[in-house]
Write an enzyme that holds these catalytic residues in place. Structure first.
Site, PDB file in Angstrom:
ATOM      1  N   SER A  35       0.840  -1.207   0.000  1.00  0.00           N
ATOM      2  CA  SER A  35       0.000   0.000   0.000  1.00  0.00           C
ATOM      3  C   SER A  35       0.867   1.245   0.000  1.00  0.00           C
ATOM      4  O   SER A  35       1.974   1.252   0.555  1.00  0.00           O
ATOM      5  CB  SER A  35      -0.851  -0.031   1.276  1.00  0.00           C
ATOM      6  OG  SER A  35      -1.439   1.218   1.501  1.00  0.00           O
TER       7      SER A  35
ATOM      8  N   TYR B 276      -1.968  -1.478  11.099  1.00  0.00           N
ATOM      9  CA  TYR B 276      -2.213  -1.951   9.730  1.00  0.00           C
ATOM     10  C   TYR B 276      -1.046  -1.559   8.820  1.00  0.00           C
ATOM     11  O   TYR B 276      -0.470  -2.388   8.115  1.00  0.00           O
ATOM     12  CB  TYR B 276      -3.529  -1.375   9.186  1.00  0.00           C
ATOM     13  CG  TYR B 276      -3.670  -1.581   7.689  1.00  0.00           C
ATOM     14  CD1 TYR B 276      -3.962  -2.827   7.160  1.00  0.00           C
ATOM     15  CD2 TYR B 276      -3.464  -0.518   6.777  1.00  0.00           C
ATOM     16  CE1 TYR B 276      -4.066  -3.028   5.783  1.00  0.00           C
ATOM     17  CE2 TYR B 276      -3.560  -0.707   5.411  1.00  0.00           C
ATOM     18  CZ  TYR B 276      -3.862  -1.963   4.920  1.00  0.00           C
ATOM     19  OH  TYR B 276      -3.943  -2.161   3.560  1.00  0.00           O
TER      20      TYR B 276
ATOM     21  N   LYS C 190       2.008  -3.843   6.657  1.00  0.00           N
ATOM     22  CA  LYS C 190       2.422  -3.779   5.241  1.00  0.00           C
ATOM     23  C   LYS C 190       3.937  -3.598   5.152  1.00  0.00           C
ATOM     24  O   LYS C 190       4.604  -4.219   4.331  1.00  0.00           O
ATOM     25  CB  LYS C 190       1.699  -2.628   4.524  1.00  0.00           C
ATOM     26  CG  LYS C 190       0.208  -2.871   4.341  1.00  0.00           C
ATOM     27  CD  LYS C 190      -0.083  -4.064   3.464  1.00  0.00           C
ATOM     28  CE  LYS C 190      -1.522  -4.508   3.485  1.00  0.00           C
ATOM     29  NZ  LYS C 190      -1.782  -5.841   2.936  1.00  0.00           N
TER      30      LYS C 190
HETATM   31  P1  NAD Z   1     -11.073  -7.138   1.222  1.00  0.00           P
HETATM   32  O1  NAD Z   1     -11.292  -7.172   2.691  1.00  0.00           O
HETATM   33  O2  NAD Z   1     -12.225  -6.870   0.340  1.00  0.00           O
HETATM   34  O3  NAD Z   1     -10.399  -8.519   0.747  1.00  0.00           O
HETATM   35  C1  NAD Z   1      -9.563  -9.266   1.582  1.00  0.00           C
HETATM   36  C2  NAD Z   1     -10.110 -10.677   1.584  1.00  0.00           C
HETATM   37  O4  NAD Z   1      -9.262 -11.500   2.376  1.00  0.00           O
HETATM   38  C3  NAD Z   1     -11.511 -10.784   2.174  1.00  0.00           C
HETATM   39  O5  NAD Z   1     -12.327 -11.481   1.271  1.00  0.00           O
HETATM   40  C4  NAD Z   1     -11.325 -11.586   3.469  1.00  0.00           C
HETATM   41  O6  NAD Z   1     -12.432 -12.401   3.749  1.00  0.00           O
HETATM   42  C5  NAD Z   1     -10.066 -12.366   3.162  1.00  0.00           C
HETATM   43  N1  NAD Z   1      -9.247 -12.765   4.301  1.00  0.00           N
HETATM   44  C6  NAD Z   1      -8.756 -11.981   5.299  1.00  0.00           C
HETATM   45  N2  NAD Z   1      -7.987 -12.718   6.131  1.00  0.00           N
HETATM   46  C7  NAD Z   1      -7.981 -13.984   5.631  1.00  0.00           C
HETATM   47  C8  NAD Z   1      -7.351 -15.205   6.019  1.00  0.00           C
HETATM   48  N3  NAD Z   1      -6.583 -15.274   7.106  1.00  0.00           N
HETATM   49  N4  NAD Z   1      -7.569 -16.299   5.273  1.00  0.00           N
HETATM   50  C9  NAD Z   1      -8.343 -16.253   4.164  1.00  0.00           C
HETATM   51  N5  NAD Z   1      -8.963 -15.138   3.743  1.00  0.00           N
HETATM   52  C10 NAD Z   1      -8.772 -14.019   4.478  1.00  0.00           C
HETATM   53  O7  NAD Z   1      -9.891  -6.107   0.944  1.00  0.00           O
HETATM   54  P2  NAD Z   1      -9.348  -5.510  -0.423  1.00  0.00           P
HETATM   55  O8  NAD Z   1      -9.696  -4.067  -0.449  1.00  0.00           O
HETATM   56  O9  NAD Z   1      -9.712  -6.378  -1.546  1.00  0.00           O
HETATM   57  O10 NAD Z   1      -7.785  -5.590  -0.133  1.00  0.00           O
HETATM   58  C11 NAD Z   1      -6.991  -6.660  -0.604  1.00  0.00           C
HETATM   59  C12 NAD Z   1      -5.556  -6.441  -0.152  1.00  0.00           C
HETATM   60  O11 NAD Z   1      -5.095  -5.192  -0.642  1.00  0.00           O
HETATM   61  C13 NAD Z   1      -5.349  -6.395   1.357  1.00  0.00           C
HETATM   62  O12 NAD Z   1      -4.121  -7.007   1.644  1.00  0.00           O
HETATM   63  C14 NAD Z   1      -5.289  -4.920   1.654  1.00  0.00           C
HETATM   64  O13 NAD Z   1      -4.559  -4.646   2.819  1.00  0.00           O
HETATM   65  C15 NAD Z   1      -4.573  -4.408   0.421  1.00  0.00           C
HETATM   66  N6  NAD Z   1      -4.816  -2.985   0.127  1.00  0.00           N
HETATM   67  C16 NAD Z   1      -6.103  -2.536   0.001  1.00  0.00           C
HETATM   68  C17 NAD Z   1      -6.338  -1.180  -0.227  1.00  0.00           C
HETATM   69  C18 NAD Z   1      -7.748  -0.629  -0.335  1.00  0.00           C
HETATM   70  O14 NAD Z   1      -7.910   0.580  -0.201  1.00  0.00           O
HETATM   71  N7  NAD Z   1      -8.764  -1.457  -0.582  1.00  0.00           N
HETATM   72  C19 NAD Z   1      -5.261  -0.302  -0.384  1.00  0.00           C
HETATM   73  C20 NAD Z   1      -3.966  -0.813  -0.277  1.00  0.00           C
HETATM   74  C21 NAD Z   1      -3.752  -2.165  -0.013  1.00  0.00           C
HETATM   75  N1  UFG Z   2     -12.685  11.110   3.415  1.00  0.00           N
HETATM   76  C1  UFG Z   2     -13.647  12.022   3.742  1.00  0.00           C
HETATM   77  N2  UFG Z   2     -14.819  11.570   4.251  1.00  0.00           N
HETATM   78  C2  UFG Z   2     -15.081  10.243   4.445  1.00  0.00           C
HETATM   79  C3  UFG Z   2     -14.076   9.311   4.107  1.00  0.00           C
HETATM   80  C4  UFG Z   2     -12.883   9.776   3.601  1.00  0.00           C
HETATM   81  O1  UFG Z   2     -13.463  13.233   3.591  1.00  0.00           O
HETATM   82  O2  UFG Z   2     -16.170   9.897   4.936  1.00  0.00           O
HETATM   83  C5  UFG Z   2     -11.425  11.591   2.833  1.00  0.00           C
HETATM   84  C6  UFG Z   2     -10.212  11.253   3.709  1.00  0.00           C
HETATM   85  O3  UFG Z   2      -9.986  12.293   4.611  1.00  0.00           O
HETATM   86  C7  UFG Z   2      -9.110  11.107   2.670  1.00  0.00           C
HETATM   87  C8  UFG Z   2      -9.841  10.642   1.411  1.00  0.00           C
HETATM   88  O4  UFG Z   2     -11.216  10.919   1.612  1.00  0.00           O
HETATM   89  O5  UFG Z   2      -8.556  12.348   2.413  1.00  0.00           O
HETATM   90  C9  UFG Z   2      -9.668   9.164   1.164  1.00  0.00           C
HETATM   91  O6  UFG Z   2      -9.981   8.453   2.348  1.00  0.00           O
HETATM   92  P1  UFG Z   2     -10.113   6.885   2.391  1.00  0.00           P
HETATM   93  O7  UFG Z   2     -10.477   6.511   3.797  1.00  0.00           O
HETATM   94  O8  UFG Z   2     -11.002   6.410   1.299  1.00  0.00           O
HETATM   95  O9  UFG Z   2      -8.653   6.384   2.014  1.00  0.00           O
HETATM   96  P2  UFG Z   2      -7.251   6.670   2.719  1.00  0.00           P
HETATM   97  O10 UFG Z   2      -6.424   7.397   1.729  1.00  0.00           O
HETATM   98  O11 UFG Z   2      -7.399   7.244   4.042  1.00  0.00           O
HETATM   99  O12 UFG Z   2      -6.711   5.172   2.935  1.00  0.00           O
HETATM  100  C10 UFG Z   2      -6.932   4.125   1.986  1.00  0.00           C
HETATM  101  C11 UFG Z   2      -7.080   2.795   2.713  1.00  0.00           C
HETATM  102  C12 UFG Z   2      -5.797   2.426   3.371  1.00  0.00           C
HETATM  103  C13 UFG Z   2      -4.698   2.410   2.383  1.00  0.00           C
HETATM  104  C14 UFG Z   2      -4.630   3.735   1.663  1.00  0.00           C
HETATM  105  C15 UFG Z   2      -3.608   3.704   0.582  1.00  0.00           C
HETATM  106  O13 UFG Z   2      -8.107   2.880   3.677  1.00  0.00           O
HETATM  107  O14 UFG Z   2      -5.909   1.122   3.894  1.00  0.00           O
HETATM  108  O15 UFG Z   2      -5.893   4.049   1.094  1.00  0.00           O
HETATM  109  O16 UFG Z   2      -3.819   2.650  -0.275  1.00  0.00           O
HETATM  110  F1  UFG Z   2      -3.524   2.168   2.987  1.00  0.00           F
END
Ligand code: NAD
Ligand code: UFG
Length: 341
Positions: free
Chosen positions: A126, A151, A155
């Site tokens: 991330s 969290y 990462k």
């Molecule tokens: P998500 O929660 O939709 O998907 C993660 C999946 O993993 C879920 O389906 C959950 O049930 C499964 N899971 C969790 N722990 C498990 C385990 N121990 N065994 C088997 N399954 C398990 O999340 P996502 O948004 O699809 O994110 C996927 C990956 O990308 C994660 O590693 C997350 O940290 C990373 N990531 C997400 C974002 C974001 O903003 N969505 C940003 C940066 C990184």
């Molecule tokens: N925001 C609002 N109102 C809301 C939600 C979010 O103003 O109700 C703003 C936040 O302040 C931020 C932007 O929208 O400026 C994006 O916020 P998100 O919560 O959607 O995303 P973040 O950038 O905070 O973080 C996300 C994931 C993290 C990940 C990161 C980078 O939640 O897990 O992106 O990938 F690490």
């Protein structure tokens, strides 16, 4: 040629979109997910889009015995490891759950890769590892900042574990993809993000407000040092992000990696403010959002966006979708969810 890819967390938001792209690129995804943050309906959505069955196993990646059996049965060529807990706020109150799940699952998989001679792994990292960078946009060489949440720390620790393992075990290939902010849904609206309870992230909150599920969106701060005062992020369409995983697997399978541990930024290269997101969402979907400016959210960084030159040139990948298209897809997905109620 063995095209079988283990996709942990494959029924989740990014995993489900990636399974579609993998399948369409000729790979055979095998999903392992414990459904702790997803629903089996996502697998049905994938199957509808690709027009065939997908192997799904409900299991926990931290369970060594069960995973060992799965590795024996399927003979994987590559792994994409999405499975993790991802709620930043929750990780502060439940750090042990986050360390156990996010670190434990990776260590387990790496051990099994060695035992079963699986060579390639793509890891979901991330842009959170950069924190508030001193210079924008961030490149892969931008120094990481100390993590501000458990969290974020998982990462960084997972990246370190992978780097150390790549160094110790030259036979394995690792690509860590640092995602920026994934948003939107598949154009078919058959798969998308399924937030549980009150969404933490911006886009699900926006779409739920537009749908009348939430009365009002709060914009967290308009006094940042940015052109309109709201925070800036690099919002990447989830289908574009999914395609980056196919490029990463191709690169490893075809032996094109330059080192056995590589990192790529996966973003659009463009910073967009929260207020711009709101205005664009309103414009492209022809609706009005109820929102107010509130105080800053603790832990938010002011601005981050990616320099994607390395991914563009080396992975041969580039974000293609426009923000308009992506925000339309997010709204279509919300409407699809509402129609199912
Ligand atoms: P998500 O929660 O939709 O998907 C993660 C999946 O993993 C879920 O389906 C959950 O049930 C499964 N899971 C969790 N722990 C498990 C385990 N121990 N065994 C088997 N399954 C398990 O999340 P996502 O948004 O699809 O994110 C996927 C990956 O990308 C994660 O590693 C997350 O940290 C990373 N990531 C997400 C974002 C974001 O903003 N969505 C940003 C940066 C990184
Ligand atoms: N925001 C609002 N109102 C809301 C939600 C979010 O103003 O109700 C703003 C936040 O302040 C931020 C932007 O929208 O400026 C994006 O916020 P998100 O919560 O959607 O995303 P973040 O950038 O905070 O973080 C996300 C994931 C993290 C990940 C990161 C980078 O939640 O897990 O992106 O990938 F690490």
């Amino acid at each position: 040629m063995n095209k079988r890819v283990l996709v942990t967390g494959g029924s989740g938001y990014i995993g489900s979109h990636t399974c579609v792209e993998l399948s369409q690129a000729g790979y055979e995804p095998v999903i392992v997910d414990n459904l702790s943050n997803s629903e089996k309906t996502a697998v049905e959505g994938i199957e509808k889009i690709i027009g065939k069955k997908v192997e799904f196993i409900q299991a926990d990646c931290c369970d060594t015995e069960v995973m060992d059996q799965i590795f024996s049965k399927y003979d994987f060529d590559s792994i994409i490891h999405f499975a993790a807990f991802k709620a930043v706020g929750e990780s502060v109150s439940k750090p042990l759950d986050y360390y156990r799940n996010n670190i434990g699952s990776l260590i387990n998989l790496l051990g099994l890769m060695r035992k079963h001679n699986v060579k390639n792994i793509v890891f979901s990292s991330s842009c959170t590892v950069y924190g508030q960078a001193d210079k924008l946009p961030v490149t892969e060489q931008t120094p990481r900042k100390e993590a501000t949440s458990p969290y974020g720390n998982t990462k960084q620790m997972c990246e370190d574990i992978l780097r150390n393992c790549a160094n110790a075990y030259p036979e394995i290939n690792v690509i860590a993809l640092r995602y920026f902010n994934p948003i939107g849904a598949h154009p078919s609206a058959l798969i998308g993000e399924l937030p549980r309870g009150v969404p933490n992230n911006l886009i699900p909150f926006v779409t739920q407000t537009a749908a009348g599920i939430r009365p009002m969106l709060s914009i967290f701060g308009d006094d940042y040092n940015t052109p309109d005062g709201s925070c800036i992020r690099d919002y990447i369409d989830v289908t574009d992000l999914a395609k980056a995983h196919v490029c990463a697997v191709n690169r490893m399978v075809e032996g094109r990696s330059k080192a056995n541990y590589e990192i790529f930024n996966v973003g659009t290269g463009r910073g967009v403010s929260t207020l711009e997101i709101v205005r664009t969402f309103e414009d492209v979907n022809n609706l009005k959002l109820n929102y107010k400016i509130t105080g800053r959210r603790e832990g938010d960084i002011e601005a981050v966006w990616a320099d994607t030159t390395y991914a563009n040139n080396e992975l041969g990948w580039k974000a293609e979708k426009s923000l308009d298209e992506t925000l339309r897809s997010a709204w279509r997905w919300q409407q699809y969810l509402d129609s199912k109620k």
